[in-house]
Design an enzyme around this catalytic site. Structure first.
Site, PDB file in Angstrom:
ATOM      1  N   ASP A  94      66.107   3.316  27.159  1.00 53.95           N
ATOM      2  CA  ASP A  94      65.858   2.655  28.434  1.00 53.95           C
ATOM      3  C   ASP A  94      64.413   2.164  28.442  1.00 53.95           C
ATOM      4  OD1 ASP A  94      66.143   1.687  30.936  1.00 53.95           O
ATOM      5  OD2 ASP A  94      66.412   3.618  31.936  1.00 53.95           O
ATOM      6  N   ASP A 267      75.795   5.938  30.922  1.00 48.63           N
ATOM      7  CA  ASP A 267      74.937   7.110  30.710  1.00 48.63           C
ATOM      8  C   ASP A 267      74.692   7.740  32.062  1.00 48.63           C
ATOM      9  OD1 ASP A 267      71.761   6.952  31.605  1.00 48.63           O
ATOM     10  OD2 ASP A 267      72.745   5.001  31.524  1.00 48.63           O
ATOM     11  N   CYS A 305      90.326  23.256  26.606  1.00 45.28           N
ATOM     12  CA  CYS A 305      89.035  22.683  26.228  1.00 45.28           C
ATOM     13  C   CYS A 305      88.501  23.390  24.983  1.00 45.28           C
ATOM     14  CB  CYS A 305      88.039  22.822  27.382  1.00 45.28           C
ATOM     15  SG  CYS A 305      86.386  22.190  26.981  1.00 45.28           S
ATOM     16  N   CYS A 307      85.440  23.532  23.843  1.00 47.88           N
ATOM     17  CA  CYS A 307      84.005  23.799  23.841  1.00 47.88           C
ATOM     18  C   CYS A 307      83.710  25.296  23.817  1.00 47.88           C
ATOM     19  CB  CYS A 307      83.342  23.146  25.066  1.00 47.88           C
ATOM     20  SG  CYS A 307      83.408  24.139  26.567  1.00 47.88           S
ATOM     21  N   CYS A 310      84.358  27.551  26.937  1.00 48.12           N
ATOM     22  CA  CYS A 310      85.737  27.907  27.276  1.00 48.12           C
ATOM     23  C   CYS A 310      86.293  29.030  26.398  1.00 48.12           C
ATOM     24  CB  CYS A 310      86.625  26.666  27.243  1.00 48.12           C
ATOM     25  SG  CYS A 310      86.286  25.553  28.634  1.00 48.12           S
ATOM     26  N   HIS A 335      79.879  22.208  28.030  1.00 46.16           N
ATOM     27  CA  HIS A 335      81.218  22.006  28.573  1.00 46.16           C
ATOM     28  C   HIS A 335      81.323  20.672  29.307  1.00 46.16           C
ATOM     29  CE1 HIS A 335      85.047  22.589  30.570  1.00 46.16           C
ATOM     30  NE2 HIS A 335      84.446  22.159  31.671  1.00 46.16           N
TER      31      HIS A 335
END
Length: 373
Positions: A94, A267, A305, A307, A310, A335
């Site tokens: 940015d 984003d 999930c 991740c 989890c 997560h």
């Protein structure tokens, strides 16, 4: 050849949603794509290996912050932002335009550029379109955003038009000053919530040789419906063959709604910021893990999930936050980023299958449920 291109793979027959493949000097990015925000050359609490494992293919860095600390010259001397951060995939930087807005009380705007009072040590810093490009070329990102003039909404029509016109002039100065052939420049369309100003800005920017186009100046307090109308007013005037990026957005439903209107890239700090504050995003809605009802809840956040959060119970994650353990914010950040990657991946699947309308309706039911009396 442009440094960054997009190949359209599928378009949904009932919405403006589209799936594509963004090609950059550091790899390919399936779109729709969500970019985790790594403002200071790091996504807070998440390693680059974890980012790859959760499915991220492109991340974002910030010109203003990295230019101040540690300094773009240092990063250049150490091999550029990719080597410095350890992330070898695509990076978008940015321009610092949002800091003109967020640090407004410390900023003076002239046609030449913006003069900041550093939030770190108070020293005066000038950020011009040319200097913004110089910093981003030193960082070596795949995509450099032009410097734009972001203002608060709502605002006086004359103020909005003035900032929009200045954004056009600054964008052209960025393009004229740029020298790296391996770095793409994306223009930023401004114009507040005024459809006519958005049209004018999009058409003017589209005349220039930018590799992509962003819709900026939104998600600054306006109602979601107004944001969606503004996207609808802008997209038709952007080149179909180039990527479209909605900056700083947003909630899960914002992403899904914007994809339906033809946006390719996003984003936002929301998944990590909320993760650090014990809020988890799931396929059935959000979950505030500090709530006492989770104290003895042995279930994972989501059964399907993959991740690391989890693998634990809701009760354990709640305990981490209550105890002030740093692992809690780390796990929920991972997560939530995993959830966002799953969301855009699922959107892409539905676009390719021609079933995006049904997916959109389903997401609206989850995130905008009917209000009871």
């Amino acid at each position: 050849m442009p440094a960054v291109t997009i190949q359209l793979i599928a378009e949904d027959p009932n919405t403006q949603a589209r799936a594509g493949l963004l090609t950059t000097p550091h790899g390919e990015v399936p779109t729709p794509a969500f970019m985790p925000v790594g403002t200071q050359a790091t996504v807070k609490g998440v390693t680059v290996d974890q980012l790859k494992q959760l499915g991220a293919s492109m991340i974002l860095g910030n010109t203003y912050h990295l230019g101040l600390r540690p300094g773009h010259e240092l990063i250049r001397s150490l091999g550029g932002l990719h080597r410095f951060s350890g992330w070898d995939g695509p990076i978008l930087t940015d321009s610092g335009g949002f800091q003109i807005f967020s640090l407004a009380q410390l900023t003076k705007i002239t046609e030449h550029g913006a003069t900041f009072q550093s939030h770190i040590d108070g020293r005066a810093i000038e950020l011009t379109p040319e200097h913004s490009i110089d910093i981003q070329e030193s960082l070596g990102s795949d995509v450099a955003m032009v410097l734009d003039h972001v203002i608060a909404l709502p605002n006086e029509p004359a103020v909005i038009e003035d900032a929009m016109e200045r954004s056009i002039r600054w964008a052209k100065r960025c393009l004229e000053h740029a020298s790296r052939e391996d770095q793409a420049r994306f223009a930023i369309v401004q114009g507040g919530l005024d459809p006519e100003l958005r049209r004018q800005c999009a058409q003017e920017m589209s005349k220039e040789d930018f590799e992509g186009f962003a819709i900026g100046g939104l998600s600054v307090g306006e109602p979601p419906a107004e944001m969606y109308k503004t996207i609808e007013a802008t997209i038709p005037y952007l080149p179909k063959a180039k990527p479209r990026y909605l900056m700083g957005v947003g909630t899960p439903i914002d992403l899904v709604e914007a994809i339906a209107r033809g946006v390719d890239m996003f984003d936002c700090v929301m998944p990590t910021r909320n993760g650090r504050n014990a809020l988890a995003f799931t396929a059935t809605g959000s979950m505030k893990l500090r709530n006492a009802k989770f104290r003895e809840d042995a279930r994972p956040l989501e059964e399907d999930c993959p991740c690391p959060a989890c693998r634990h119970s809701r009760a354990y994650i709640r305990h981490l936050f209550v105890a002030g353990e740093m692992l809690g914010p780390i796990l929920l950040s991972i997560h939530n980023l995993t959830f966002y990657q799953r969301l855009v991946r699922e959107a892409r699947t539905h676009i390719q299958a021609g079933t995006y309308s049904a997916f959109l309706d389903q997401q609206r039911q989850i995130w905008n449920p009917p209000q009871s009396d």
